[in-house]
Write an enzyme that holds these catalytic residues in place. Sequence first.
Site, PDB file in Angstrom:
ATOM      1  CG  ASP A  88     -23.581   4.547  -2.220  1.00  0.00           C
ATOM      2  OD1 ASP A  88     -24.820   4.609  -2.047  1.00  0.00           O
ATOM      3  OD2 ASP A  88     -22.759   5.032  -1.427  1.00  0.00           O
TER       4      ASP A  88
ATOM      5  CB  CYS B  88     -23.910  -1.164   2.236  1.00  0.00           C
ATOM      6  SG  CYS B  88     -25.555  -0.828   2.906  1.00  0.00           S
TER       7      CYS B  88
ATOM      8  CG  ASN C 111     -28.432  -2.473   7.193  1.00  0.00           C
ATOM      9  OD1 ASN C 111     -28.895  -2.829   8.268  1.00  0.00           O
ATOM     10  ND2 ASN C 111     -28.530  -3.221   6.122  1.00  0.00           N
TER      11      ASN C 111
ATOM     12  CB  CYS D  75     -29.131   2.171  -0.341  1.00  0.00           C
ATOM     13  SG  CYS D  75     -29.734   3.798   0.144  1.00  0.00           S
ATOM     14  NE  ARG D  76     -23.908   0.896  -1.019  1.00  0.00           N
ATOM     15  CZ  ARG D  76     -22.700   1.324  -0.673  1.00  0.00           C
ATOM     16  NH1 ARG D  76     -21.685   1.101  -1.495  1.00  0.00           N
ATOM     17  NH2 ARG D  76     -22.503   1.942   0.465  1.00  0.00           N
ATOM     18  CB  SER D  77     -26.312  -4.247   2.947  1.00  0.00           C
ATOM     19  OG  SER D  77     -26.760  -3.333   3.916  1.00  0.00           O
TER      20      SER D  77
HETATM   21  P1  4NP Z   1     -26.048   2.348   1.752  1.00  0.00           P
HETATM   22  O1  4NP Z   1     -26.222   3.878   1.263  1.00  0.00           O
HETATM   23  O2  4NP Z   1     -24.681   2.270   2.390  1.00  0.00           O
HETATM   24  O3  4NP Z   1     -26.128   1.571   0.478  1.00  0.00           O
HETATM   25  O4  4NP Z   1     -27.174   2.076   2.720  1.00  0.00           O
HETATM   26  C1  4NP Z   1     -25.928   4.946   2.087  1.00  0.00           C
HETATM   27  C2  4NP Z   1     -26.800   5.287   3.086  1.00  0.00           C
HETATM   28  C3  4NP Z   1     -26.525   6.354   3.906  1.00  0.00           C
HETATM   29  C4  4NP Z   1     -25.361   7.080   3.706  1.00  0.00           C
HETATM   30  C5  4NP Z   1     -24.469   6.743   2.696  1.00  0.00           C
HETATM   31  C6  4NP Z   1     -24.754   5.652   1.876  1.00  0.00           C
HETATM   32  N1  4NP Z   1     -25.096   8.211   4.535  1.00  0.00           N
HETATM   33  O5  4NP Z   1     -24.081   8.875   4.316  1.00  0.00           O
HETATM   34  O6  4NP Z   1     -25.882   8.505   5.455  1.00  0.00           O
END
Ligand code: 4NP
Length: 159
Positions: free
Chosen positions: A129, A14, A17, A19-21
């Site tokens: 997300d 994701c 790294n 939240c989702r993944s």
């Molecule tokens: P993830 O969520 O891709 O599911 O881990 C996010 C984590 C950080 C950010 C965006 C989405 N960010 O913009 O920092």
Amino acid sequence: MADGTKGKKVLFICLGNICRSPIAEAVFQWVVKKQRGLVGWEVDSAAIGSWHVGKDPDQRAIQVMKRHSIPMNHQARQLKKSDFAEFDYIIGMDHDNISDIKADAPPKHNAVVELFGSYDPEKELIIRDPYYDDDDLGFVKCYEQCLRCSRGFLDSLSV
Ligand code: 4NP
């Protein structure tokens, strides 16, 4: 039919790294081991971006996994070129992830790059997300999607 006796190597991707993944990694690993009793699988997750490298998952992700008694031990890392040789599957959460993974890929590789949601029996293609949410409802939703997609993925391999 796929060879169900040999474990696969699966990498979830994701943007950050955190939240989702890591949820996808933890839930998939749990389904592989605890629900399907499969051995020899290697499961990991990584980020497109470098912002959160070395960090634990988001606290809301940790709490949702705790509520379901699913172990999650991961520090964020970034996708690297050698992942394309190491893993059989590199699985993204949304269309941007897939574009970014393909942009990072070496010209020749054997890893299958796919959307996790393409395995959802309920046909929800994009994994929610939840990063910018004010509460944890999106993390609950993400967990539920990852559970369905993990089962769908393994069903597709008949394991
Ligand atoms: P993830 O969520 O891709 O599911 O881990 C996010 C984590 C950080 C950010 C965006 C989405 N960010 O913009 O920092």
